[in-house]
Scaffold this motif. Sequence first.
Motif, PDB file in Angstrom:
ATOM      1  N   ALA A  95       9.756  -0.940  26.814  1.00 46.30           N
ATOM      2  CA  ALA A  95      10.671  -1.314  27.890  1.00 46.30           C
ATOM      3  C   ALA A  95      10.038  -2.301  28.858  1.00 46.30           C
ATOM      4  N   SER A  96       9.228  -3.217  28.356  1.00 44.46           N
ATOM      5  CA  SER A  96       8.646  -4.221  29.242  1.00 44.46           C
ATOM      6  C   SER A  96       9.668  -5.295  29.560  1.00 44.46           C
ATOM      7  N   GLY A  97       9.447  -6.028  30.682  1.00 46.45           N
ATOM      8  CA  GLY A  97      10.420  -7.060  31.035  1.00 46.45           C
ATOM      9  C   GLY A  97      10.007  -7.894  32.219  1.00 46.45           C
ATOM     10  N   ALA A  98      10.865  -8.827  32.570  1.00 44.65           N
ATOM     11  CA  ALA A  98      10.683  -9.723  33.712  1.00 44.65           C
ATOM     12  C   ALA A  98      11.995 -10.458  33.913  1.00 44.65           C
ATOM     13  N   ARG A  99      12.125 -11.106  35.068  1.00 41.76           N
ATOM     14  CA  ARG A  99      13.296 -11.972  35.254  1.00 41.76           C
ATOM     15  C   ARG A  99      13.211 -13.136  34.278  1.00 41.76           C
ATOM     16  N   ASP A 104       7.914 -14.335  29.717  1.00 44.32           N
ATOM     17  CA  ASP A 104       6.954 -14.827  28.733  1.00 44.32           C
ATOM     18  C   ASP A 104       7.545 -14.629  27.342  1.00 44.32           C
ATOM     19  N   ASP A 105       7.363 -15.599  26.465  1.00 45.72           N
ATOM     20  CA  ASP A 105       7.912 -15.499  25.120  1.00 45.72           C
ATOM     21  C   ASP A 105       7.427 -14.247  24.401  1.00 45.72           C
ATOM     22  N   ALA A 106       6.187 -13.859  24.661  1.00 46.07           N
ATOM     23  CA  ALA A 106       5.630 -12.693  23.990  1.00 46.07           C
ATOM     24  C   ALA A 106       6.356 -11.409  24.400  1.00 46.07           C
ATOM     25  N   VAL A 107       6.723 -11.306  25.686  1.00 44.52           N
ATOM     26  CA  VAL A 107       7.448 -10.121  26.165  1.00 44.52           C
ATOM     27  C   VAL A 107       8.828 -10.061  25.533  1.00 44.52           C
ATOM     28  N   TRP A 108       9.517 -11.197  25.544  1.00 43.40           N
ATOM     29  CA  TRP A 108      10.835 -11.262  24.913  1.00 43.40           C
ATOM     30  C   TRP A 108      10.736 -10.890  23.431  1.00 43.40           C
ATOM     31  N   GLY A 109       9.788 -11.510  22.730  1.00 41.58           N
ATOM     32  CA  GLY A 109       9.652 -11.273  21.307  1.00 41.58           C
ATOM     33  C   GLY A 109       9.278  -9.848  20.967  1.00 41.58           C
ATOM     34  N   MET A 110       8.426  -9.225  21.791  1.00 41.02           N
ATOM     35  CA  MET A 110       7.993  -7.866  21.520  1.00 41.02           C
ATOM     36  C   MET A 110       9.148  -6.878  21.659  1.00 41.02           C
TER      37      MET A 110
END
Length: 262
Positions: A95-99, A104-110
Amino acid sequence: MLIDLTGKVAIVTGAGRGIGREIARRFAREGATVVALDIRKAWLEDIAAEWDRNGWPGQQHLCDVTERDMIETAVRTVDEQLGRIDILVNNAGIASGARVEDMDDAVWGMNLDINLSGVMRMCRAVIPVMKRQGAGRILNAASFAAIIPSIGGAAYSASKAGVESLTRVLAGELGPHNITVNAYAPGMIPTEMNHFAERPGPEQERLLDTLTLRRWGTPDDVASLLVFLASDFAGYITGTMVDVSGGKFATQMPWVAHRPPT
C-alpha cells in the motif's frame, strides 16, 4: 448454517501475517488444508509451527507473486502432492503511494506488479487445475480504495480497481467451468502495514466517523466473509466485489447516528 471445508485445498498468498494469517487460520479451522505462500521464510516457519501445534494439515511455500516461475513451481507442487486446488485467496499486497506529481515510477510499478499483476499470475497458474476438477473458488483482495480512492493513493487505488475489473472478466471466462471468482473490499482494519489503531486520538476519531458501525474492522471480519464465499453456500455468487468495511460512507455523514440529538 455450518460451513465445512473439510477435504478442500486452499492457497492463501501473503499468509505470513496480518489479515492473510487470520484468513489462513480460519480456513484451517473450517477443515481446509491450507497452503500458505509468502516472501518471508521466517513467517512461513512460524506458520508451520502453529499448524503443527494445532494438528492442521497444510504446506508452506516461499513465493513472490511478482515471479512467475516461483508461482508455477508452488502450484505444481501443490497439485502433485495434494491432487487438487479448490480455493485461491489472493491476499498478498502492498500500500505504498504518493501524490501523482511526486510519484516515482518504481512505486507505481510495484503497486501494479504486486496488487494487480500478482493476482493475475496466481489465477493463471491455478486455472488449469480448477478446470480439470470442474470447480473452484477464486477470491481476490480489492479494497475500499477501489470504491472511493484517497488523496495520495493513486497507485494503490488504481491497482485495486484493476483487481475488481479483472475479477469480473475472470468470472465470465471461468463460469462455464463452475469456477466462481469474487473480490472483497476491506475497509479500515488495523494492521502492521497501516497502523490505524496507533494514530493520534483525534485522527482515529475522524476515521471512525466515516464508518456506519463505527468500530475498526478485524481480520476475522474478512475471514468470515471469505470462508462463506469459498463454501457451497455461495455457489451462485460470482463476478462481484463485496464491501466488508463496516458501512464506510454508506450514508453521507454516518457519524450523525452515533451522536446524541442536539
